[in-house]
Design an enzyme around this catalytic site. Sequence first.
Site, PDB file in Angstrom:
ATOM      1  N   ARG A  16       0.809  -1.225   0.000  1.00  0.00           N
ATOM      2  CA  ARG A  16       0.000   0.000   0.000  1.00  0.00           C
ATOM      3  C   ARG A  16       0.840   1.272   0.000  1.00  0.00           C
ATOM      4  O   ARG A  16       0.348   2.355  -0.268  1.00  0.00           O
ATOM      5  CB  ARG A  16      -0.967  -0.017   1.200  1.00  0.00           C
ATOM      6  CG  ARG A  16      -2.099  -1.040   1.043  1.00  0.00           C
ATOM      7  CD  ARG A  16      -2.835  -1.307   2.356  1.00  0.00           C
ATOM      8  NE  ARG A  16      -2.131  -2.288   3.191  1.00  0.00           N
ATOM      9  CZ  ARG A  16      -2.566  -2.721   4.377  1.00  0.00           C
ATOM     10  NH1 ARG A  16      -3.700  -2.236   4.877  1.00  0.00           N
ATOM     11  NH2 ARG A  16      -1.876  -3.612   5.068  1.00  0.00           N
ATOM     12  N   THR A  82       1.261 -12.690   9.178  1.00  0.00           N
ATOM     13  CA  THR A  82       1.948 -12.315  10.418  1.00  0.00           C
ATOM     14  C   THR A  82       2.170 -13.521  11.329  1.00  0.00           C
ATOM     15  O   THR A  82       3.140 -13.578  12.077  1.00  0.00           O
ATOM     16  CB  THR A  82       1.129 -11.245  11.175  1.00  0.00           C
ATOM     17  OG1 THR A  82      -0.252 -11.663  11.202  1.00  0.00           O
ATOM     18  CG2 THR A  82       1.206  -9.888  10.489  1.00  0.00           C
ATOM     19  N   GLY A 144      -7.706  -4.994  12.350  1.00  0.00           N
ATOM     20  CA  GLY A 144      -8.439  -6.148  12.845  1.00  0.00           C
ATOM     21  C   GLY A 144      -9.367  -5.680  13.963  1.00  0.00           C
ATOM     22  O   GLY A 144      -8.985  -4.855  14.793  1.00  0.00           O
ATOM     23  N   ASN A 173      -7.401  -4.118  17.009  1.00  0.00           N
ATOM     24  CA  ASN A 173      -6.175  -4.810  17.426  1.00  0.00           C
ATOM     25  C   ASN A 173      -4.983  -3.925  17.060  1.00  0.00           C
ATOM     26  O   ASN A 173      -4.824  -3.519  15.914  1.00  0.00           O
ATOM     27  CB  ASN A 173      -6.104  -6.153  16.680  1.00  0.00           C
ATOM     28  CG  ASN A 173      -4.746  -6.816  16.819  1.00  0.00           C
ATOM     29  OD1 ASN A 173      -4.070  -6.653  17.831  1.00  0.00           O
ATOM     30  ND2 ASN A 173      -4.361  -7.580  15.801  1.00  0.00           N
ATOM     31  N   ASN A 230       0.295   2.089   6.860  1.00  0.00           N
ATOM     32  CA  ASN A 230       0.169   1.187   5.712  1.00  0.00           C
ATOM     33  C   ASN A 230       0.286   1.923   4.380  1.00  0.00           C
ATOM     34  O   ASN A 230       0.577   1.323   3.367  1.00  0.00           O
ATOM     35  CB  ASN A 230      -1.155   0.430   5.778  1.00  0.00           C
ATOM     36  CG  ASN A 230      -1.203  -0.478   6.998  1.00  0.00           C
ATOM     37  OD1 ASN A 230      -0.296  -1.263   7.229  1.00  0.00           O
ATOM     38  ND2 ASN A 230      -2.228  -0.322   7.814  1.00  0.00           N
ATOM     39  N   LYS A 353      31.785  26.082   1.871  1.00  0.00           N
ATOM     40  CA  LYS A 353      31.991  24.624   1.818  1.00  0.00           C
ATOM     41  C   LYS A 353      33.415  24.351   2.263  1.00  0.00           C
ATOM     42  O   LYS A 353      34.325  25.047   1.804  1.00  0.00           O
ATOM     43  CB  LYS A 353      31.788  24.119   0.398  1.00  0.00           C
ATOM     44  CG  LYS A 353      31.847  22.614   0.285  1.00  0.00           C
ATOM     45  CD  LYS A 353      32.419  22.152  -1.046  1.00  0.00           C
ATOM     46  CE  LYS A 353      33.900  22.407  -1.133  1.00  0.00           C
ATOM     47  NZ  LYS A 353      34.557  21.819  -2.299  1.00  0.00           N
ATOM     48  N   TYR A 389      38.320  25.650  -7.873  1.00  0.00           N
ATOM     49  CA  TYR A 389      38.214  24.519  -8.795  1.00  0.00           C
ATOM     50  C   TYR A 389      38.858  24.878 -10.121  1.00  0.00           C
ATOM     51  O   TYR A 389      38.475  25.869 -10.751  1.00  0.00           O
ATOM     52  CB  TYR A 389      36.721  24.204  -8.986  1.00  0.00           C
ATOM     53  CG  TYR A 389      36.409  22.980  -9.801  1.00  0.00           C
ATOM     54  CD1 TYR A 389      37.086  21.791  -9.602  1.00  0.00           C
ATOM     55  CD2 TYR A 389      35.396  23.014 -10.756  1.00  0.00           C
ATOM     56  CE1 TYR A 389      36.775  20.666 -10.340  1.00  0.00           C
ATOM     57  CE2 TYR A 389      35.073  21.893 -11.493  1.00  0.00           C
ATOM     58  CZ  TYR A 389      35.767  20.715 -11.294  1.00  0.00           C
ATOM     59  OH  TYR A 389      35.453  19.596 -12.024  1.00  0.00           O
TER      60      TYR A 389
HETATM   61  C1  UD1 Z   1      -2.215  -6.227  11.184  1.00  0.00           C
HETATM   62  C2  UD1 Z   1      -3.149  -7.154  11.992  1.00  0.00           C
HETATM   63  C3  UD1 Z   1      -4.403  -6.365  12.362  1.00  0.00           C
HETATM   64  C4  UD1 Z   1      -3.995  -5.140  13.178  1.00  0.00           C
HETATM   65  C5  UD1 Z   1      -2.969  -4.303  12.430  1.00  0.00           C
HETATM   66  C6  UD1 Z   1      -2.397  -3.230  13.372  1.00  0.00           C
HETATM   67  C7  UD1 Z   1      -2.830  -9.446  11.207  1.00  0.00           C
HETATM   68  C8  UD1 Z   1      -3.364 -10.533  10.353  1.00  0.00           C
HETATM   69  N1  UD1 Z   1      -3.509  -8.297  11.183  1.00  0.00           N
HETATM   70  O1  UD1 Z   1      -2.873  -5.836  10.009  1.00  0.00           O
HETATM   71  O2  UD1 Z   1      -5.273  -7.158  13.127  1.00  0.00           O
HETATM   72  O3  UD1 Z   1      -5.145  -4.358  13.464  1.00  0.00           O
HETATM   73  O4  UD1 Z   1      -1.847  -5.111  11.995  1.00  0.00           O
HETATM   74  O5  UD1 Z   1      -1.545  -2.353  12.709  1.00  0.00           O
HETATM   75  O6  UD1 Z   1      -1.839  -9.630  11.890  1.00  0.00           O
HETATM   76  N2  UD1 Z   1       4.350  -8.873   8.160  1.00  0.00           N
HETATM   77  C9  UD1 Z   1       5.273  -9.907   8.137  1.00  0.00           C
HETATM   78  N3  UD1 Z   1       5.032 -10.974   7.326  1.00  0.00           N
HETATM   79  C10 UD1 Z   1       3.905 -11.076   6.573  1.00  0.00           C
HETATM   80  C11 UD1 Z   1       2.958 -10.029   6.628  1.00  0.00           C
HETATM   81  C12 UD1 Z   1       3.215  -8.959   7.442  1.00  0.00           C
HETATM   82  O7  UD1 Z   1       6.309  -9.827   8.797  1.00  0.00           O
HETATM   83  O8  UD1 Z   1       3.764 -12.083   5.876  1.00  0.00           O
HETATM   84  C13 UD1 Z   1       4.659  -7.678   8.984  1.00  0.00           C
HETATM   85  C14 UD1 Z   1       4.599  -6.412   8.162  1.00  0.00           C
HETATM   86  O9  UD1 Z   1       5.868  -6.125   7.614  1.00  0.00           O
HETATM   87  C15 UD1 Z   1       4.148  -5.388   9.189  1.00  0.00           C
HETATM   88  C16 UD1 Z   1       3.343  -6.189  10.180  1.00  0.00           C
HETATM   89  O10 UD1 Z   1       3.694  -7.544   9.981  1.00  0.00           O
HETATM   90  O11 UD1 Z   1       5.225  -4.768   9.839  1.00  0.00           O
HETATM   91  C17 UD1 Z   1       1.852  -6.017   9.975  1.00  0.00           C
HETATM   92  O12 UD1 Z   1       1.529  -6.381   8.640  1.00  0.00           O
HETATM   93  P1  UD1 Z   1       0.463  -5.563   7.788  1.00  0.00           P
HETATM   94  O13 UD1 Z   1       0.372  -6.180   6.448  1.00  0.00           O
HETATM   95  O14 UD1 Z   1       0.717  -4.127   7.872  1.00  0.00           O
HETATM   96  O15 UD1 Z   1      -0.864  -5.953   8.596  1.00  0.00           O
HETATM   97  P2  UD1 Z   1      -2.145  -5.051   8.796  1.00  0.00           P
HETATM   98  O16 UD1 Z   1      -3.002  -5.184   7.618  1.00  0.00           O
HETATM   99  O17 UD1 Z   1      -1.764  -3.689   9.195  1.00  0.00           O
HETATM  100 MG    MG Z   2      -0.023  -2.651   9.112  1.00  0.00          MG
END
Ligand code: UD1
Ligand code: MG
Length: 469
Positions: A16, A82, A144, A173, A230, A353, A389
């Site tokens: 995003r 995640t 979430g 969340n 995001n 400089k 220069y």
């Molecule tokens: C996530 C939560 C959501 C919460 C929100 C808070 C989940 C499924 N959802 O959503 O409930 O309200 O954060 O900000 O957890 N990441 C990984 N590996 C992956 C995907 C993501 O390490 O495969 C990391 C991303 O780099 C990021 C974090 O996890 O730093 C959150 O991922 P993101 O895709 O931003 O989740 P949200 O849609 O914000």
């Molecule tokens: Mg996020």
Amino acid sequence: MRQLAVVVLAAGEGTRMKSSLPKVLHEIAGLPLIGHVLATAHSLSAEHVIAVLRHEKEKISQYVAQHFPSTVIATQDEVPGTGRAVEAALSMLPASYDGDVLVLSGDVPLIDVSSITELIERHRTSKSIGTLVTCQMENPFGYGRIVRSRGELVGIVEQKDATEDQRAISEVNAGVYVFEFAQLKVALAKVTTQNASKEKYLTDVISLMIEKGLVQAHQISDHWLVAGVNDRAQLSEVARELNSRIVRAWQLAGVSIDEPSSTWIDVTVQIGQDAKILPSTRLLGITSIGVGAVIGPDSTLTDCEVGSSAVVTRTVAENVKIASDTKVGPFSYLRPGTELAEGGKIGAFVETKNAKIGAGAKVPHLSYVGDAEIGEGSNIGAGTIFANYDGENKHQTKIGKHVKTGSGNVFVAPVSIGDGAYTAAGSTIRKDVEPGALARNPMPQENLADWVLEKRPGSESAKAAKRTE
Ligand code: UD1
Ligand code: MG
């Protein structure tokens, strides 16, 4: 005391953001998002800090290794989500590990040590197996949602998977959790990818763990602490909020800031008491401002050291040292390697400089000073160019102490002017000048009588000249 492992999630694609720079390397207040989170993670005195990477792993791990070298890097595999990211982190812990796991998101930068300490405290005193941070959001879109039944936590449903009724829930969340390690591992193993995103959601462990023991929602009221980044609109909102908190903290520490909304201060900046920061000023990087200094308006200082009572007006400066009781500006451009000693002055429309300007020395007007050393008490005439220069190499000009150079000089480097020497206005100085001498290279002046009357007959100039006859 139970052991603590902190997991920072940063393996996602961050689609995003629509950026070639990985999301967690986008900066607010002078640090990348993940830098804020890791700074917090490392101040919790945890036994392990693990960052989970995958997308743009090289770039991110380079930053992490340089700034937070004790961080362990875990690599997520091709299974997205995640939950999978946390599994990758847990696999880095020693088999004997028996403690809590705090999960932070690399894109939730404002979460602070005191909220986390409260979260862990509550988790441990209540003997919970999982505790998550939640918050009421005016606009919960994208987060979430916390699903409750008769007030009791039931689980988390993601925006994409939520029903219309669930989307109306305003408790979200935060993406910040603490779990008992063994219970988390068991729950994660049961999570599937059967959802709208086909990802292994960490959020799914909540409903699974509720069957095994106490799982609590720890609601906090300051929604900025849990704001996730995001996209770039959220990035700028969170940046502005963090900035207004930094500005306020400096105001409460005794710094005058006239217009917080147009003043930007990185977290890495230091400011002395009674300093005044005027509107539209940006203090960036490793910058320090001395006691009672006045900076701005309309100034940007990056990695600069400014001494006490210095006055820096409408100036752009980078990697520069400005000593106490100096004056800079208005409209000065100070490039790397500029050092202005005590009581010195760099005035209007001056560019410098690699220039060491001695105590009490002045370059007051319309000059370029590159690759130069100017001794104490010297004065550089208006409109002077240090010609450093030759088209291929840069050369040095050395001006001694208490030298007075005339207006409109060109110093053709390498060249040096001895202590106490003078140079005449309009001189081009190509040869060294010995101490106490006056250097001049006068072009004999010729006046061609009536040239205008003959060559520009009828012009306003000619008419003006005629009237004096
Ligand atoms: C996530 C939560 C959501 C919460 C929100 C808070 C989940 C499924 N959802 O959503 O409930 O309200 O954060 O900000 O957890 N990441 C990984 N590996 C992956 C995907 C993501 O390490 O495969 C990391 C991303 O780099 C990021 C974090 O996890 O730093 C959150 O991922 P993101 O895709 O931003 O989740 P949200 O849609 O914000
Ligand atoms: Mg996020």
